[in-house]
Motif scaffolding. Structure first.
Motif: not given
Length: 320
Positions: A166-173
């Motif tokens: 996953q992209k970093l922002a998607d995983y963080a979300r």
């Protein structure tokens, strides 16, 4: 009034004890955005506090078996650079060395971030950011010397993305922000489409304060474990001494400050960001504080947030 302060917000035991919003000139990842009137929903650059958030994400992913253990050689995770991996000295650099900024590789962020010779800016401009980082000259044995490095964080961020798919922002979300009720954030992207794990996150102050509370509560939020407690404890251990005074864990600064109400020198932990951004934590007092400032690229930017933390927030504690 201390100069350049945008937001000061502090809580103790989950209750807000100080909240102040100002206005001033601001930036978005180095781009001027004019005068902003700040409030509880205003997004603000975290700059390098982003690194501390990335540490939490790595701990979540590690517990889930999605990323490699900390003793894994970094170059093992970038097989496209087989020429660099052929050097046994370079293969000694592990994920843990990246998390503690002790890779023993040349990196210079002492220059202003407006200077193309600043290593983070040079990385952003490089045709291949990961090769740029991984081929830096070796200047010491890994684990022996702390060298501040957004490049180290860029490696950890990319290892996270490769491991989780996953992209970093998607995983963080999905794994951190949504469970905390954080619905608004921005994460800056470089020219090559890569998210910036070193400095690109923007959050509203009350939302960053939630992350501070999460860390103080050893990764638990409303009865649910979001970040493994063992990772929180490991991250806040001062593993290596920095050139700036405090110790350093996994992308967290670890220091001490005298607190009269707590009987003397008291440990604190923090994420620091360019311009005076701070996420301060004092577990012994159960206090978290967020300070946002606009004093970007100024050597003295550390002074106002440090004074707020030590002379206002901690100095006014009445009991442990």
């Amino acid at each position: 009034m201390l100069p350049h302060l945008h937001v000061v917000i502090a809580e103790r035991g989950g209750e807000t004890v100080l909240e102040s919003y100002g206005k001033g000139e601001d930036e978005n990842w180095g781009r001027p955005i004019g005068e902003v009137t700040f409030g509880p929903e205003t997004l603000h650059d975290l700059r390098s506090i982003t690194k501390s958030i990335v540490s939490l994400l790595y701990g979540i992913a590690l517990e889930r078996g999605e990323v490699p253990t900390l003793d894994t050689p970094v170059l093992e995770l970038f097989p496209e650079y087989a020429d660099l991996a052929a050097d046994p000295k370079r293969m000694e650099r592990t994920v843990e060395h990246a998390l503690t900024m002790s890779l023993g590789m040349e990196w210079d962020e002492t220059r202003p971030y407006t200077d193309p010779e600043n290593s983070e800016i040079a990385m952003e401009m490089a045709p291949d950011r990961y090769r740029y980082i991984l081929e830096r000259p070796l200047v010491g044995d890994p684990g022996t010397r702390w060298i501040y490095s957004g490049g180290a964080t860029a490696l950890v961020g990319e290892i996270l993305q490769r491991g989780t798919g996953q992209k970093l922002a998607d995983y963080a979300r999905e794994r951190l922000f949504s469970p905390l009720g954080i619905n608004q954030f921005d994460w800056s992207i470089g020219r090559d489409g890569a998210y910036s794990p070193a400095s690109g996150l923007r959050l509203a102050a009350p939302d960053l304060l939630k992350i501070g509370r999460l860390v103080l509560d050893n990764g638990i939020w409303q009865g649910r474990e979001i970040v493994p407690e063992a990772w929180i404890r490991a991250s806040l251990q001062p593993i290596i001494e920095t050139s700036e005074g405090p110790g350093y864990g996994y992308f967290w600064f670890c220091g001490q400050v005298p607190v009269l109400a707590l009987g003397g020198p008291t440990p604190w932990f923090a994420g620091f960001g360019n311009g005076g951004q701070r996420l301060w934590l004092c577990p012994k007092a159960d206090v978290a504080a967020v300070i946002y400032s606009g004093n970007y690229n100024d050597w003295s930017a550390w002074i106002p947030p440090t004074r707020v933390w030590s002379e206002i927030i901690l100095a006014n504690l009445r009991e442990a």
